[in-house]
Enzyme design. Structure first.
Site, mmCIF file in Angstrom:
data_model
loop_
_atom_site.group_PDB
_atom_site.id
_atom_site.type_symbol
_atom_site.label_atom_id
_atom_site.label_comp_id
_atom_site.label_asym_id
_atom_site.label_seq_id
_atom_site.Cartn_x
_atom_site.Cartn_y
_atom_site.Cartn_z
ATOM 1 N N ASP A 1 13.206 10.115 -6.849
ATOM 2 C CA ASP A 1 13.568 8.857 -6.185
ATOM 3 C C ASP A 1 13.226 7.687 -7.102
ATOM 4 O O ASP A 1 12.528 6.748 -6.701
ATOM 5 C CB ASP A 1 12.825 8.720 -4.845
ATOM 6 C CG ASP A 1 13.311 7.541 -4.017
ATOM 7 O OD1 ASP A 1 14.466 7.104 -4.228
ATOM 8 O OD2 ASP A 1 12.547 7.050 -3.170
ATOM 9 N N ILE B 1 1.111 -1.211 4.710
ATOM 10 C CA ILE B 1 1.935 -1.795 3.654
ATOM 11 C C ILE B 1 3.406 -1.454 3.851
ATOM 12 O O ILE B 1 4.287 -2.309 3.748
ATOM 13 C CB ILE B 1 1.471 -1.309 2.270
ATOM 14 C CG1 ILE B 1 -0.004 -1.670 2.051
ATOM 15 C CG2 ILE B 1 2.340 -1.898 1.166
ATOM 16 C CD1 ILE B 1 -0.297 -3.159 2.123
ATOM 17 N N ARG C 1 3.359 6.819 5.968
ATOM 18 C CA ARG C 1 2.942 5.419 6.005
ATOM 19 C C ARG C 1 1.952 5.184 4.869
ATOM 20 O O ARG C 1 1.189 6.080 4.512
ATOM 21 C CB ARG C 1 2.268 5.086 7.333
ATOM 22 C CG ARG C 1 3.131 5.328 8.537
ATOM 23 C CD ARG C 1 2.380 4.965 9.827
ATOM 24 N NE ARG C 1 2.985 5.676 10.959
ATOM 25 C CZ ARG C 1 2.292 6.284 11.903
ATOM 26 N NH1 ARG C 1 0.974 6.258 11.867
ATOM 27 N NH2 ARG C 1 2.915 6.911 12.882
#
Length: 292
Positions: A184, A40, A47
């Site tokens: 984030d 994705i 990952r």
């Protein structure tokens, strides 16, 4: 839970072998499953794959931190274990406290992976940008310059976007309330999970609109998150979200700041202190921009 590599013969016969992928697969994804794993996204540290390894009818997300060749193997293994376990603990804490985040299905910190619930729907970024695109086309059809017209929240059609912003503010408030700082926060790290029919919330739900911005806010990607009750850390978290929103959805920046403050206050009793700190963080940010 230790992951064991399949025998060489199985790897050769398995059509999902790492030979068919741009990156080497984690060992667990080289075993047969109902569908091949799909990469994705590829980040600097990890990952993310979509897989049906656990059950054919239930897709899940596998977050894999591959070994880093530039780090000493012992240090790399220690850092990977620490980060995988820290993220899993934060997600588990959020789930216990009622914050909408993906469920943790399985963890193998030694192999560097974590299996998570697959969250349906689209990122909030996609929904907001699509809404702003339609708004721009509507303005241009009326003879106005679409990009020059900011979204102020004064129009009836703006209520759908305001409702989404309120849900974002409430979600961040609940996360901060349980002592988690994301690190984030962006609209790319917030999924719009479709509501079950008849279970739409009364607060933060607009009756108008086409439903493209409907759904629960599910916060994802806690790779940089930490457990913190520092008002400064929470303020920085909000500032990162503000700057990310301004960069990605600039036409609605001013409206977002107002709505975020209001919704955040409603879900987090320490919000006034954090928002006061946020003003200081904003001042520091502006000062850095002036200095360069």
């Amino acid at each position: 839970m230790a992951a064991v590599s399949p025998p060489p013969q199985q790897q050769q016969n398995n059509p999902q072998s790492h030979e068919h992928h741009e990156f080497p697969l984690p060992a667990i994804l080289t075993y047969p499953s109902s569908t091949p794993p799909t990469l994705i996204t590829q980040g600097a540290e990890a990952r993310l794959y979509k897989t049906t390894y656990l059950l054919p009818s239930i897709p899940s997300a596998l977050k894999y931190r591959p070994p880093k060749a530039w780090r000493h193997p012992a240090l790399d293994a220690r850092l990977t274990r620490h980060r995988i376990l820290a993220e899993a603990r934060i997600l588990a804490k959020c789930r216990r406290e009622g914050v909408f985040v993906p469920a943790v299905y399985a963890v193998d910190e030694s192999a560097g992976w974590m299996m998570l619930e697959w969250v349906g729907g689209a990122p909030a970024r996609v929904g907001i940008n699509e809404w702003l695109r339609r708004r721009k086309e509507s303005e241009e059809a009326k003879g106005h310059e679409g990009d020059a017209v900011p979204v102020t929240g004064d129009r009836e059609e703006d209520q759908e976007l305001i409702a989404l912003m309120r849900r974002i503010g409430a979600a961040v408030g609940r996360m901060h309330k349980v002592g988690i700082v994301h690190g984030d926060l962006t609209t790319s790290n917030m999924m719009l999970r479709p509501w079950e029919k008849g279970r739409e919330p009364s607060n933060g739900h607009a009756d108008s609109g086409d439903g493209s911005l409907d759904g629960d806010i599910v916060i994802i990607d806690f790779g940089l998150a930490s457990q913190s009750s520092s008002d400064e850390d929470r303020a920085v978290d909000l500032y990162v979200l503000e700057r990310a929103f301004a960069s990605t959805h600039s036409r609605a920046e001013e409206l977002f700041t107002r709505v975020l403050d209001s919704a955040y206050r409603e879900t987090f009793k320490q919000a006034p202190i954090v928002l006061k700190k946020l003003e200081e963080v904003r001042m520091r940010g502006r000062k850095r921009s002036m200095i360069g």
